[in-house]
Design a protein around this motif. Structure first.
Motif, PDB file in Angstrom:
ATOM      1  N   ASP A 206       1.371  19.127  -8.755  1.00  0.00           N
ATOM      2  CA  ASP A 206       0.493  19.019  -7.586  1.00  0.00           C
ATOM      3  C   ASP A 206      -0.949  18.647  -7.936  1.00  0.00           C
ATOM      4  O   ASP A 206      -1.908  19.180  -7.379  1.00  0.00           O
TER       5      ASP A 206
ATOM      6  N   PRO B 130      -3.952  15.918  -7.819  1.00  0.00           N
ATOM      7  CA  PRO B 130      -4.289  14.719  -7.044  1.00  0.00           C
ATOM      8  C   PRO B 130      -4.424  13.494  -7.953  1.00  0.00           C
ATOM      9  O   PRO B 130      -5.122  13.549  -8.968  1.00  0.00           O
ATOM     10  N   VAL B 131      -3.724  12.426  -7.587  1.00  0.00           N
ATOM     11  CA  VAL B 131      -3.814  11.166  -8.340  1.00  0.00           C
ATOM     12  C   VAL B 131      -4.651  10.209  -7.505  1.00  0.00           C
ATOM     13  O   VAL B 131      -4.318   9.926  -6.352  1.00  0.00           O
TER      14      VAL B 131
ATOM     15  N   TRP C  45       0.832  -1.202   0.000  1.00  0.00           N
ATOM     16  CA  TRP C  45       0.000   0.000   0.000  1.00  0.00           C
ATOM     17  C   TRP C  45       0.869   1.255   0.000  1.00  0.00           C
ATOM     18  O   TRP C  45       0.613   2.213  -0.727  1.00  0.00           O
ATOM     19  N   GLU C  46       1.926   1.236   0.795  1.00  0.00           N
ATOM     20  CA  GLU C  46       2.809   2.408   0.881  1.00  0.00           C
ATOM     21  C   GLU C  46       3.568   2.635  -0.430  1.00  0.00           C
ATOM     22  O   GLU C  46       3.851   3.784  -0.791  1.00  0.00           O
TER      23      GLU C  46
ATOM     24  N   GLU D  56       1.197   4.411  -2.698  1.00  0.00           N
ATOM     25  CA  GLU D  56       1.018   5.771  -2.212  1.00  0.00           C
ATOM     26  C   GLU D  56       2.261   6.622  -2.517  1.00  0.00           C
ATOM     27  O   GLU D  56       2.160   7.788  -2.879  1.00  0.00           O
TER      28      GLU D  56
ATOM     29  N   THR E 280      -6.457  14.093 -13.549  1.00  0.00           N
ATOM     30  CA  THR E 280      -6.676  15.051 -14.632  1.00  0.00           C
ATOM     31  C   THR E 280      -5.675  16.179 -14.472  1.00  0.00           C
ATOM     32  O   THR E 280      -5.786  16.977 -13.545  1.00  0.00           O
TER      33      THR E 280
ATOM     34  N   THR F 211       1.939   9.890  -4.960  1.00  0.00           N
ATOM     35  CA  THR F 211       2.360  11.207  -4.450  1.00  0.00           C
ATOM     36  C   THR F 211       3.456  11.786  -5.338  1.00  0.00           C
ATOM     37  O   THR F 211       3.420  12.973  -5.702  1.00  0.00           O
TER      38      THR F 211
ATOM     39  N   GLU G 203      -7.691   3.867  -7.798  1.00  0.00           N
ATOM     40  CA  GLU G 203      -9.038   3.313  -7.936  1.00  0.00           C
ATOM     41  C   GLU G 203      -9.128   1.857  -7.500  1.00  0.00           C
ATOM     42  O   GLU G 203     -10.192   1.392  -7.114  1.00  0.00           O
ATOM     43  N   ALA G 204      -8.028   1.169  -7.579  1.00  0.00           N
ATOM     44  CA  ALA G 204      -8.034  -0.237  -7.141  1.00  0.00           C
ATOM     45  C   ALA G 204      -6.609  -0.689  -6.849  1.00  0.00           C
ATOM     46  O   ALA G 204      -5.655  -0.159  -7.433  1.00  0.00           O
ATOM     47  N   MET G 205      -6.521  -1.637  -5.936  1.00  0.00           N
ATOM     48  CA  MET G 205      -5.218  -2.220  -5.578  1.00  0.00           C
ATOM     49  C   MET G 205      -5.447  -3.694  -5.301  1.00  0.00           C
ATOM     50  O   MET G 205      -6.442  -4.046  -4.662  1.00  0.00           O
TER      51      MET G 205
ATOM     52  N   LYS H  13       3.060  15.028  -7.819  1.00  0.00           N
ATOM     53  CA  LYS H  13       3.980  16.162  -7.654  1.00  0.00           C
ATOM     54  C   LYS H  13       4.594  16.526  -9.006  1.00  0.00           C
ATOM     55  O   LYS H  13       4.705  17.695  -9.348  1.00  0.00           O
TER      56      LYS H  13
ATOM     57  N   GLU I 229      -6.567  19.297 -18.634  1.00  0.00           N
ATOM     58  CA  GLU I 229      -7.970  18.881 -18.504  1.00  0.00           C
ATOM     59  C   GLU I 229      -8.294  17.602 -19.266  1.00  0.00           C
ATOM     60  O   GLU I 229      -9.467  17.263 -19.443  1.00  0.00           O
TER      61      GLU I 229
ATOM     62  N   LYS J 119      -3.380  19.622 -15.748  1.00  0.00           N
ATOM     63  CA  LYS J 119      -3.826  20.977 -16.075  1.00  0.00           C
ATOM     64  C   LYS J 119      -4.356  21.089 -17.505  1.00  0.00           C
ATOM     65  O   LYS J 119      -5.067  22.035 -17.827  1.00  0.00           O
TER      66      LYS J 119
END
Lengths: 204, 394
Positions: free
Chosen positions: A126, A128-129, A110-111, A114, A152, A118, A132-134, A122, A156, A154
């Motif tokens: 910046d 957000p990602v 999981w880490e 993550e 999404t 992250t 949806e499933a792991m 970045k 769009e 910038k």
């Protein structure tokens, strides 16, 4: 316009040191420790951060290989704040207010996911990602994790992606594929799956 | 180079309405009347067209926050602060983790998520929105662009004359002066918006001291961020010359003085902000964590903890901040915050997962499983359910 091009520029910057090359079908040696097999032709680039392959252009579909990230290292060298910090300020023990997100060989699955989302968010300025499933999976027979994500940037244009990761010899091997959600993700996904499934990691 | 910078500044001013605003004695442009639309033959109509296009993109943007509660609140606040422009202003909440709000010349206002988690009361948010409304009402975008045009035209002529001296620096000087003039004009507009926005705040029945309070908080957070950072005298001087906004210290002081003279509200001001943020705040807090600015975020979260009705979210965000930094004893500190989050009001399910994850890594399998079970109970449809179930079956 610059904002819109940013994710594309970021992707290209990943491998800016090397020129694009044709990756013909067949076995491809990515490093001393890793090789894959592709049945189709790709365009590819590579440098110290890994390799990036694309069929229709890096803004549309991208297969990214992170091969052998060592304990304590960032996913991208450019994200190592301490390493890239001005050496005079470093001598003065003055650090910018910025964390370097680092891989640890003790991370749980999981880490690891993550850590990836992250770092990738970045890189994309910046954004957000969303994971949806792991689910548990393997990479060349090594126990690891498979994950799906979306974001999404910038420009769009929503991107979908999936990746497979495993820790081998205390190093992180993570390969992920992403493409525009409206078209390219589905278009080249099967071939990306095949390439990832063919990855061979040499231990030791 | 300077000309290129001026060009860039012009484009920025067009697209980022915050730095614009106008009316008032300094600009000589009349305040917008309710329902105002520019004549299509004017330069202002062109500015509005650009703003309309930007608004269309904002309306469909993936970063736009569509949560009904927070959108209803900001819409209500806009109409409370500016009843006369209620039909002309369109606020948008945007998921951008920095302290900011912008007003465009056509009446669209964007309110960033970083502002929403930094404002502690509805009055503080109202102070910022009131400021942005003034940019619209005083037509600051138009004033700024005209001011820019005048300054750059003059600079071009003077530069041409300067070039006849054969000394390159003399030819460059007018451009430098133009930059200074343009930014000074922008700072005056900002001061005007601070003052007029304050008047709107008081008239609407909000807490007068909130305008100064919000800037005090930003100043405190900035100090926390820069505590150990090097900032040269030259950097500060150059910033003062080219800054589009007045120094934060000055803004706080001016607004504090205004608040001391203002009448207190006759009844308690409304404070619906926290409730309106309930569904979206955790995402905003975690966006803040992902910025990776440890010192500023820690200062912010500790401040929020003081009287937060849902401290579970804050404890979790603090835990994530330490976990991501991962230095020395950070994991111990993170674990402590995650445990506090699990037991506090507003505990996010993710806090249980984090305790489980860390314990799992440490080999404390049974305790880990207990927290994983609590996680799945709280979030039965979680995207990582397959992985957690795998752990539970191990």
């Amino acid at each position: 316009m610059t904002r819109r091009l940013l994710p594309l520029l970021m992707l290209i910057a990943l491998t800016a040191c090397e020129s694009w090359q044709k990756i013909p079908p067949g076995a491809v040696k990515l490093s001393d420790k890793a090789e894959v097999v592709t049945s189709q032709t790709w365009s590819g680039q590579g440098d110290r951060d890994g390799f990036i392959w694309t069929q229709d252009g890096p803004g549309m579909d991208t297969l990214v290989f992170h091969l052998g990230i060592k304990d304590g290292k960032t996913l991208f060298e450019s994200q190592d704040v301490e390493k890239n910090h001005n050496f005079i300020l470093k001598l003065m023990n003055r650090q910018p207010d910025q964390i370097s997100f680092r891989f640890s060989k003790t991370m749980t699955e999981w880490e690891i996911v993550e850590f990836f989302t992250t770092s990738w968010g970045k890189l994309m300025d910046d954004v957000p990602v969303k994971v949806e499933a792991m689910a548990p999976a393997s990479l060349d027979g090594h126990p690891g994790i498979r994950f799906q994500y979306s974001y999404t940037p910038k420009d769009e244009l929503r991107r979908r992606g999936f990746g497979v990761a495993a820790v081998v010899d205390d190093k992180l091997y993570l390969v992920h594929y992403l493409g525009s959600a409206v078209y390219h993700f589905d278009k080249n996904k099967a071939e990306a799956e095949q390439v990832i499934a063919s990855l061979k990691i040499k231990k030791g | 180079m300077i000309a290129r910078r001026l060009g860039a500044a012009a484009i920025l001013a067009l697209l980022a309405g915050c730095v614009t605003h106008e009316t008032g004695p300094s600009s000589g442009i009349a305040t917008a009347s309710p329902g105002y639309k520019p004549n299509v033959k004017t330069d202002e109509a062109g500015i509005w067209l650009t703003a309309d296009k930007a608004e269309a993109e904002l309306r469909d943007s993936a970063n736009r926050v569509r949560d009904p509660a927070i959108n209803a609140l900001v819409s209500d606040m806009v109409c409370t602060l500016a009843a006369e422009y209620c039909g002309d202003l369109r606020p948008y909440v945007v998921r951008l983790p920095h302290f900011n709000a912008t007003a465009s010349p056509n009446g669209s206002i964007s309110i960033w998520s970083g502002l929403l988690i930094r404002a502690r009361t509805e009055s503080e948010l109202a102070a910022v929105i009131g400021h942005e409304i003034t940019h619209y009402a005083r037509r600051h975008s138009l004033a700024r662009i005209r001011n820019m045009r005048e300054n750059t035209d003059l600079a071009a002529v003077l530069s041409l004359l300067g070039a006849t001296t054969g000394v390159a620096q003399v030819a460059e000087l007018p451009h430098l002066m133009a930059v200074g003039n343009i930014q000074a004009f922008s700072r005056d507009n900002e001061r005007e918006s601070d003052e007029d926005g304050f008047n709107r705040l008081v008239k609407a029945g909000y807490e007068p001291s909130a305008a100064a309070d919000v800037w005090k908080r930003i100043l405190d957070l900035r100090k926390a961020k820069h505590e150990f950072e090097y900032e040269s005298y030259e950097d500060r001087t150059v910033r003062l010359f080219v800054a589009s906004h007045p120094p934060t210290e000055e803004r706080e002081k001016s607004l504090r003085e205004l608040a001391e003279k203002a009448a207190k509200p006759t009844k308690p001001p409304p404070d619906r902000l926290r409730e309106a943020l309930t569904a979206v705040r955790l995402d905003f807090l975690l966006d803040e964590v992902k910025l990776g600015q440890f010192r500023e975020s820690k200062a912010l979260f500790e401040l929020l903890l003081k009287d937060d009705p849902l401290p579970g979210q804050i404890y979790y965000a603090l835990g994530e901040l330490y976990r991501k930094r991962a230095k020395d004893d950070d994991e111990l500190v993170a674990m402590s915050y995650f445990h506090q989050a699990c037991e506090a009001a507003g505990a996010p399910p993710e806090a249980f997962r984090m305790v489980g994850t860390i314990r799992w890594r440490r080999g404390e399998t049974e305790q880990a499983k207990e927290y994983f079970r609590r996680y799945l109970n709280a979030a039965p449809n979680a995207g990582d359910r397959a992985l957690i179930t795998h752990y539970l079956g191990s």
